[in-house]
Design an enzyme around this catalytic site. Structure first.
Site, mmCIF file in Angstrom:
data_model
loop_
_atom_site.group_PDB
_atom_site.id
_atom_site.type_symbol
_atom_site.label_atom_id
_atom_site.label_comp_id
_atom_site.label_asym_id
_atom_site.label_seq_id
_atom_site.Cartn_x
_atom_site.Cartn_y
_atom_site.Cartn_z
ATOM 1 N N CYS A 1 7.793 -43.777 2.205
ATOM 2 C CA CYS A 1 7.162 -44.259 0.966
ATOM 3 C C CYS A 1 7.076 -45.775 0.876
ATOM 4 O O CYS A 1 6.209 -46.305 0.176
ATOM 5 C CB CYS A 1 7.890 -43.683 -0.243
ATOM 6 S SG CYS A 1 9.680 -43.838 -0.184
ATOM 7 N N HIS B 1 6.933 -48.523 -5.716
ATOM 8 C CA HIS B 1 7.607 -49.507 -4.864
ATOM 9 C C HIS B 1 6.792 -50.805 -4.870
ATOM 10 O O HIS B 1 5.594 -50.797 -4.541
ATOM 11 C CB HIS B 1 7.694 -49.001 -3.419
ATOM 12 C CG HIS B 1 8.661 -47.866 -3.214
ATOM 13 N ND1 HIS B 1 9.525 -47.404 -4.189
ATOM 14 C CD2 HIS B 1 8.917 -47.107 -2.108
ATOM 15 C CE1 HIS B 1 10.264 -46.410 -3.692
ATOM 16 N NE2 HIS B 1 9.905 -46.206 -2.443
HETATM 17 N N1 LIG Z 1 11.702 -38.636 -2.657
HETATM 18 C C1 LIG Z 1 10.733 -39.374 -2.111
HETATM 19 O O1 LIG Z 1 10.127 -40.277 -2.737
HETATM 20 C C2 LIG Z 1 10.282 -39.113 -0.710
HETATM 21 C C3 LIG Z 1 9.216 -39.836 -0.235
HETATM 22 C C4 LIG Z 1 8.747 -39.582 1.045
HETATM 23 C C5 LIG Z 1 9.362 -38.635 1.815
HETATM 24 N N2 LIG Z 1 10.428 -37.938 1.345
HETATM 25 C C6 LIG Z 1 10.991 -36.904 2.213
HETATM 26 O O2 LIG Z 1 10.595 -35.633 1.696
HETATM 27 C C7 LIG Z 1 11.614 -34.665 1.948
HETATM 28 C C8 LIG Z 1 12.042 -34.020 0.643
HETATM 29 O O3 LIG Z 1 12.593 -35.001 -0.224
HETATM 30 P P1 LIG Z 1 13.074 -34.599 -1.696
HETATM 31 O O4 LIG Z 1 13.443 -35.875 -2.350
HETATM 32 O O5 LIG Z 1 12.083 -33.699 -2.331
HETATM 33 O O6 LIG Z 1 14.405 -33.723 -1.345
HETATM 34 P P2 LIG Z 1 15.132 -32.583 -2.219
HETATM 35 O O7 LIG Z 1 14.813 -32.740 -3.654
HETATM 36 O O8 LIG Z 1 16.555 -32.595 -1.803
HETATM 37 O O9 LIG Z 1 14.454 -31.195 -1.720
HETATM 38 C C9 LIG Z 1 14.731 -30.659 -0.455
HETATM 39 C C10 LIG Z 1 14.003 -29.343 -0.264
HETATM 40 O O10 LIG Z 1 14.387 -28.822 1.015
HETATM 41 C C11 LIG Z 1 14.797 -27.463 0.841
HETATM 42 N N3 LIG Z 1 15.794 -27.079 1.836
HETATM 43 C C12 LIG Z 1 17.064 -27.530 1.965
HETATM 44 N N4 LIG Z 1 17.702 -26.879 2.963
HETATM 45 C C13 LIG Z 1 16.818 -25.984 3.464
HETATM 46 C C14 LIG Z 1 16.855 -25.003 4.480
HETATM 47 N N5 LIG Z 1 17.967 -24.814 5.215
HETATM 48 N N6 LIG Z 1 15.755 -24.258 4.718
HETATM 49 C C15 LIG Z 1 14.635 -24.444 3.994
HETATM 50 N N7 LIG Z 1 14.519 -25.354 2.989
HETATM 51 C C16 LIG Z 1 15.593 -26.114 2.736
HETATM 52 C C17 LIG Z 1 15.362 -27.408 -0.550
HETATM 53 O O11 LIG Z 1 15.428 -26.059 -0.997
HETATM 54 P P3 LIG Z 1 16.603 -25.532 -2.010
HETATM 55 O O12 LIG Z 1 16.205 -26.008 -3.367
HETATM 56 O O13 LIG Z 1 16.520 -24.073 -1.858
HETATM 57 O O14 LIG Z 1 17.879 -26.139 -1.524
HETATM 58 C C18 LIG Z 1 14.345 -28.264 -1.287
HETATM 59 O O15 LIG Z 1 13.192 -27.494 -1.572
HETATM 60 C C19 LIG Z 1 12.753 -35.412 2.644
HETATM 61 O O16 LIG Z 1 12.623 -35.219 4.036
HETATM 62 C C20 LIG Z 1 12.519 -36.860 2.248
HETATM 63 O O17 LIG Z 1 13.027 -37.749 3.201
HETATM 64 C C21 LIG Z 1 10.895 -38.148 0.090
#
Ligand SMILES: NC(=O)c1ccc[n+]([C@@H]2O[C@H](COP(=O)([O-])OP(=O)(O)OC[C@H]3O[C@@H](n4cnc5c(N)ncnc54)[C@H](OP(=O)(O)O)[C@@H]3O)[C@@H](O)[C@H]2O)c1
Length: 349
Positions: free
Chosen positions: A149, A241
């Site tokens: 991001c 950002h």
């Molecule tokens: N936040 C940002 O601004 C941003 C920006 C760019 C990229 N990202 C990237 O996007 C991704 C998600 O970020 P987030 O902030 O949304 O994270 P998050 O809120 O922690 O969500 C993680 C997701 O992954 C799932 N998950 C966890 N363990 C799993 C498994 N063993 N099998 C299948 N699904 C699983 C979770 O499901 P459950 O609910 O069932 O645990 C949840 O749906 C990350 O890789 C992050 O680096 C984030």
């Protein structure tokens, strides 16, 4: 372009997953039909499997869908991935191997030599690596990624300047708390404070920028031969950002030429009128105190980069400010635009 395409989300219950759900509502091409998450959530109705963190309510069409396990089987061919990075590597690969098109937000595959790290306005030709990826890995499917991001705002700001020969970049970020996911940084750590460290962010920003701004040479990516140095800071802002950038340009253009480059910047997504493409990907703001995250990040559906304060830099030549929405242009919106570009290339047929 009128064919409707069924899509799913891997990691649909997380924060970025929720942004995907919001962003895909009413999409003219993509129908969201499938939601995947961990086995903790699988089997539950979506509304019972997560806590909705975004503004508004969970869309009605989604709330009663049953969450599935992230295993190839009945998922649509096109999948957006917002999965936790600790599990994304193997799960995304398994889907690509099974023939799915995985358009991912996760960092896991971004720097692999046969995976496009795509910003449709900057490097749409990097999609040409896909046949090589499929040959290398014996996949019917594919993985395409979008940048971190913080990288996306920087590359949108640098894209118009590439014609002048970028040789050095120094960027300092002021990154919103939503970039850390939910619950993210503890309120006691961030309120009234600045945290001058975001784990792994600086090397990511430096390397991803060089890959995105580099050239695809038919069998490999040649990184932009510019030095990039990033300072990454977390600040008490919810979304958006802000980045201050100093840049050295070999072509030594005048300030008017740089302004003209920002103002006239338009690229493939605009020419093809992709549904999520902002009309102007880069918007230069004349006011001396803009852009600002609270006032500007949400404009243009969160898909444009807002630039301001272009002026001489006594060290590198020029400096300016760039702002982009981290969970839209930096995550869900970026991936949806990537898929739209792929569709316009016939890659989803
Ligand atoms: N936040 C940002 O601004 C941003 C920006 C760019 C990229 N990202 C990237 O996007 C991704 C998600 O970020 P987030 O902030 O949304 O994270 P998050 O809120 O922690 O969500 C993680 C997701 O992954 C799932 N998950 C966890 N363990 C799993 C498994 N063993 N099998 C299948 N699904 C699983 C979770 O499901 P459950 O609910 O069932 O645990 C949840 O749906 C990350 O890789 C992050 O680096 C984030």
């Amino acid at each position: 372009m009128q064919t409707r395409i069924e899509v799913g989300i891997l990691g649909a219950t997380g924060m970025v997953g929720q942004h995907f759900i919001k962003f895909l509502q009413g999409h003219p091409w993509f129908d969201l039909r499938w939601l995947g998450a961990s086995d903790r959530s699988a089997g539950k109705k979506y509304k019972d499997a997560m806590v909705w963190h975004s503004a508004g309510m969970t869309p009605d069409s989604i709330a009663d869908l049953t969450v599935e396990e992230c295993k190839p089987g009945n998922a649509p061919r096109l999948l957006f991935s917002a999965m936790d990075a600790s599990v994304a590597t193997d799960i995304e690969r398994a889907f690509a191997e099974a023939g799915h098109v995985v358009v991912s937000n996760s960092r896991n595959h971004r720097m692999e030599p046969d995976v496009p790290l795509l910003v449709p306005e900057i490097n749409p030709d990097h999609l040409k690596v896909i046949p090589l990826q499929q040959r290398n890995r014996g996949w019917k499917g594919q993985i395409v990624t979008n940048p971190n991001c913080s990288t996306i705002g920087l590359t949108m700001g640098l894209g118009p300047l590439k014609q002048f020969g970028i040789t050095k970049v120094l960027v300092t970020t002021m990154q919103a708390v939503s970039g850390a996911g939910y619950p993210g940084v503890a309120s006691m750590d961030i309120l009234g404070n600045v945290v001058p460290y975001i784990g792994g962010e600086e090397p990511k920003m430096e390397q991803e920028t060089q890959k995105i701004m580099g050239e695809f040479k038919g069998d490999r990516f040649e990184p932009l031969p510019a030095k990039v140095s990033a300072h990454c800071n977390r600040v008490a802002v919810i979304d958006g950002h802000t980045e201050t950038v100093s840049v050295e340009l070999a072509g030594n253009p005048g300030e008017a030429a740089i302004r003209e480059a920002f103002d006239s910047f338009s690229a493939v997504p605009q020419q093809r009128q992709l549904p999520s493409a902002p009309k102007h990907p880069v918007i230069y703001m004349h006011e001396t105190n803009r852009p600002q995250p609270r006032k500007d990040a949400e404009r243009e559906r969160g898909m444009a980069a807002f630039i301001g304060r272009l002026r001489p830099c006594p060290v590198l030549g020029y400096k300016f400010v760039v702002l982009s929405h981290n969970t839209i242009r930096g995550a869900a919106g970026a991936a949806v635009l990537n898929a739209e570009l792929m569709h316009s290339e016939g890659m989803l047929d």
